[in-house]
Design an enzyme around this catalytic site. Structure first.
Site, short mmCIF file in Angstrom:
data_model
loop_
_atom_site.label_atom_id
_atom_site.label_comp_id
_atom_site.label_asym_id
_atom_site.label_seq_id
_atom_site.Cartn_x
_atom_site.Cartn_y
_atom_site.Cartn_z
N LYS A 156 34.74 35.21 37.55
CA LYS A 156 35.19 35.48 36.17
C LYS A 156 35.86 34.27 35.54
O LYS A 156 35.69 34.02 34.35
CB LYS A 156 36.12 36.69 36.13
CG LYS A 156 37.47 36.46 36.77
CD LYS A 156 38.39 37.64 36.55
CE LYS A 156 39.69 37.40 37.31
NZ LYS A 156 40.86 37.33 36.57
N THR A 157 36.62 33.49 36.34
CA THR A 157 37.29 32.32 35.77
C THR A 157 36.27 31.30 35.29
O THR A 157 36.42 30.71 34.20
CB THR A 157 38.25 31.69 36.79
OG1 THR A 157 39.15 32.69 37.27
CG2 THR A 157 39.05 30.57 36.16
N ASP A 190 42.47 38.02 30.05
CA ASP A 190 42.12 38.16 31.46
C ASP A 190 42.87 39.36 32.06
O ASP A 190 43.93 39.74 31.56
CB ASP A 190 42.52 36.86 32.19
CG ASP A 190 42.00 36.81 33.61
OD1 ASP A 190 41.10 37.59 33.94
OD2 ASP A 190 42.49 35.96 34.38
N GLU A 191 42.32 39.94 33.11
CA GLU A 191 42.95 41.07 33.82
C GLU A 191 43.34 42.18 32.84
O GLU A 191 44.46 42.70 32.87
CB GLU A 191 44.19 40.59 34.60
CG GLU A 191 43.94 39.45 35.57
CD GLU A 191 43.22 39.87 36.83
OE1 GLU A 191 42.74 41.02 36.88
OE2 GLU A 191 43.11 39.05 37.76
N GLN A 200 40.51 47.20 40.15
CA GLN A 200 41.66 46.40 40.59
C GLN A 200 42.91 46.70 39.75
O GLN A 200 43.82 45.87 39.70
CB GLN A 200 41.32 44.91 40.52
CG GLN A 200 40.24 44.51 41.50
CD GLN A 200 40.03 43.01 41.56
OE1 GLN A 200 40.84 42.27 42.11
NE2 GLN A 200 38.94 42.54 40.98
N ARG A 222 40.23 40.37 49.37
CA ARG A 222 40.88 39.05 49.46
C ARG A 222 40.24 38.23 50.58
O ARG A 222 40.38 37.01 50.61
CB ARG A 222 42.38 39.18 49.78
CG ARG A 222 43.28 39.88 48.77
CD ARG A 222 43.08 39.45 47.36
NE ARG A 222 42.10 40.31 46.69
CZ ARG A 222 41.51 40.00 45.55
NH1 ARG A 222 41.74 38.84 44.97
NH2 ARG A 222 40.64 40.82 44.99
#
Length: 741
Positions: free
Chosen positions: A31-32, A216-217, A247, A602
């Site tokens: 995504k980044t 973002d998020e 998430q 993770r």
């Protein structure tokens, strides 16, 4: 612009520039990269960086985004890439008068909030057992997140004995924040919302500026953050939100999953793009994660996949006790560490901070270095908080909280009764406590022992405040450390504890240096106000060091946004993970399941899940049941041999992997760490001696912050210099060292 390194969905998202866009980005789906390419693409299409706003949740994420955009050959100058709190802070700094504050307002962190609440409870004669500070802080934070002040709170709750008491505390808390010219974290967001909502001209200015907004998020936004973004995006509607409903793990602190689930209702014309290809984890890890998260009903359908091979199967070990669990994890780390895996490749992610102690003990026994996040923050250590309070008074002399903290640090012979009298006197005079105690008549009335030290303290704060634009942050820090007597008091103490505190103060100076260097490299000037804001807003993820050479211990909540080659998730037991409280409701279980999904994803290469048949928590031992999430996890991805293949008993004669060596972990260097402090003292002494430096018009001089320059004129107290880099400056002699060239 070359977009060939993006996959089809990423490229589609990066080039969709007009209108609302929802990017559902699964864990590790790039995504980044997508967001940064989208920003660069906008600029390439002719959009001014000045018209772009990108909002993240951590300073680390904002810094990475800025760095990666510039790595694509696009300048971020004029662009806002900030956290929600930093964005709000910048707006409030620009329009502080409209917000009802003075320019130099300060931001209180959670420690300051607790200290202020304790003071209020004492003054209101309320029992801290009946009204715990953490409980009151949580209620106040919850009310602010819902945009309810004290009056709205009492109207909503209705009049009863308890609500009336909380109302009084909340009302007094807000009053004291305002009188201290301070805001807490929740105020930053709430005041920014009110600034935009109540001042149409200001809202119009920001709407006109930020024609392209990215968040973002987005699944972690709370009510106020959602309202701020909706206000800003209402006209141009070029809003791109990126997130993953799987998430959303912060509902306990206000995150509203409905914001992402209902985005298409808010913006019916929204385009939805799913990023489902994972670039982080091997196949077995993704299968495990999906087998758990698919049990949630409140989610948008999607499934991560990868072109990587299946990789190692997941190891699940259920040990006899929590101590054996910790020893097992430490033993596995020791066995796996080597040429192909350094210590910073490992992470131990637990559900609660209370689990960390046994792992710390086990790692120490094996002399395995570690860093612990979410524990006692560096910024919350006593000596660090003391120096931050001194620095806050330099920027904001109205900050009574900071003054109350340092009035007797170091000891100045001022008792609690004298402090109470000063506070009452300041209230009567309508002044801050620092202003009151700076009055020569007031100082003369202090106990004899205290007069000189208090006078010196107020003078150095005043001197630093007047000269702060002409000083580096490090110069101010050194001056406060030396001239207030704080350093001398620690040196005179001459204990192991004081030596440790001196080391922490050295670390803090390094942190200041890094901040100033970062600003300098970006072509910006580092200000004390910005530094204090960074200290106040840094979160756990911001403190993570990826190449520390240490195993990382942290909570699952703090691990979001990070990744590690090898992950251990201990405590896979009902009542711990998922927790007892969560098991009482479907909503609670869904959030815990999302947290489990975050933990699993993770891991890049290896995942170890562990549990204990018998566990001691908060002083009480009990037998446990295997976690519900283990029962949901696809058994095909588990190593059929389980802990038989990977257990220490297969590879060592020491079944618990216990090393009988020292429990102290890592011995500190034998030498005393006074080198930096001695240098700080020398520099402050040099500044003092500069008062007597014979200067004449035409002399060339060098200055710590401004570089070289030419003396224009001088008198007993000041010298005027025209510097090559910044032009004309009038400086007070004896603060920052001036050297004659």
């Amino acid at each position: 612009m070359n977009l060939d390194n993006l996959n089809i969905q990423q490229k589609e998202a990066a080039t969709h520039t007009e209108g609302p866009l929802l990017i559902l980005a699964g864990a590790g789906s790039g995504k980044t990269a997508t967001m940064t390419h989208r920003i660069a693409y906008l600029v390439e299409q002719g959009v001014s960086p000045y018209n772009i706003l990108a909002v993240t949740f951590t300073n680390k994420a904002a810094a990475e985004m800025r760095q990666r955009v510039e790595g694509l050959g696009v300048s971020c100058r004029g662009m806002w890439i900030l956290t929600f709190h930093s964005m709000s802070l910048r707006m409030l700094r620009e329009y502080y008068e409209a917000a009802g504050y003075e320019k130099n307002f300060v931001v209180y962190d959670t420690v300051d909030q607790k200290t202020l609440l304790k003071s209020i409870l004492k003054d209101l004669n309320m029992d801290t057992k009946e009204y715990p500070v953490n409980y009151l802080g949580a209620i106040i934070s919850h009310e602010k997140e819902a945009d309810r002040g004290p009056e709205e709170y009492i109207r909503t709750e209705g009049e009863n004995f308890k609500s009336r008491a909380i109302y009084q505390v909340y009302k007094e808390y807000q009053k004291r924040l305002k009188s201290n010219n301070a805001m807490d974290f929740d105020d930053l967001l709430r005041n920014a919302l009110h600034l935009l909502r109540d001042h149409p001209a200001i809202l119009e200015e920001y709407r006109d500026r930020f024609r392209y907004i990215m968040v973002d998020e987005y699944q972690d936004t709370n009510r106020i953050q959602y309202l701020i973004i909706r206000l800003l995006a209402q006209v141009h509607k070029n809003l791109c939100v990126v997130g993953d409903d799987d998430q959303c793990i912060y509902q306990w602190r206000g995150a509203d999953i409905r914001n992402i689930l209902d985005f298409e209702k808010d913006f019916p014309s929204a385009k939805v793009i799913k990023l489902e290809q994972n670039y982080r984890s091997c196949g077995n890890i993704l299968t495990a994660a999906h087998s758990v998260i698919r049990n949630n009903k409140g989610r948008k359908p999607k499934k991560l996949w990868t072109e990587q091979d299946e990789g190692h199967k997941i190891v699940y070990s259920r040990l006899d006790s929590d101590k054996e669990e910790a020893a097992y994890v430490a033993g596995e780390i020791q066995l796996l560490q080597g040429p192909s895996a350094s210590y910073d490749d490992f992470a131990i992610l637990y559900r609660t901070n209370a689990q960390s102690r046994l792992f710390e003990d086990a790692l120490r026994r094996k002399h395995i270095p570690y860093q612990i996040l979410s524990g006692f923050s560096f910024y919350e250590r006593k000596e660090t908080k003391d120096m931050i309070s001194y620095m806050r008074l330099v920027t904001n002399p109205m900050d009574d909280m900071a003054f109350m903290r340092i009035i007797n640090e170091p000891k100045r012979g001022i008792g609690a009764k004298t402090v109470d009298k000063l506070r009452a006197l300041a209230s009567v005079r309508g002044q801050s406590m620092l202003h009151t105690v700076s009055d020569p008549e007031i100082i003369a009335g202090l106990p004899a022992k205290a007069r000189d030290s208090v006078r010196e303290m107020t003078q150095v704060i005043d001197l630093c405040r007047r000269e702060k634009e002409n000083l580096r942050i490090g110069d101010i820090y050194d001056s406060l450390l030396v001239r207030t007597g704080y350093m001398k008091a620690l040196e005179d103490e001459n204990t192991i504890e004081s030596e440790g505190r001196i080391e922490n103060l050295m670390d803090f100076k390094s942190f200041i240096y890094d901040f100033e260097k970062e600003k300098q490299d970006a072509g910006e000037t580092a200000t004390l106000e910005e530094f204090l804001e960074k200290v106040a807003t840094d979160g756990d993820a911001d403190k993570y060091e990826s190449e520390s050479g240490k195993v990382t211990l942290m909570t699952l909540h703090s691990a979001k946004g990070l990744e590690f080659p090898i992950v251990f998730m201990p405590g896979m037991e009902d009542g711990l993970f998922p927790g007892h409280r969560a098991m009482d409701s479907e909503e609670g279980m869904e959030e815990e399941r999302r947290l489990c999904y975050v933990g699993i994803t993770r891991a890049k290469e290896r995942l170890f899940l562990t549990g204990a048949a018998y566990r001691v928590m908060y002083g009480h031992g009990d037998y446990t049941r295997e976690s519900a999430f283990m029962r949901e996890l696809d058994s095909k991805v588990l190593d059929p041999a389980g802990d038989t293949v990977y257990s220490p008993t297969r590879r060592t004669n020491n079944p618990l992997g216990i090393d009988t060596g020292s429990l102290d972990g890592f011995a500190k260097p034998a030498e005393k760490p006074y080198d930096y402090l001695a240098r700080a003292r020398r520099e402050v002494k040099a500044a003092d001696s500069a008062k007597d430096l014979a200067l004449s018009p035409g002399d060339r001089v060098s200055h710590g912050k401004f570089g070289e320059g030419l003396v224009l004129e001088e008198d007993e107290k000041t010298v005027t210099v025209i510097f090559d880099s910044v032009g004309r400056k009038k400086l007070a002699k004896g603060v920052a060292p001036l050297k004659k060239i």
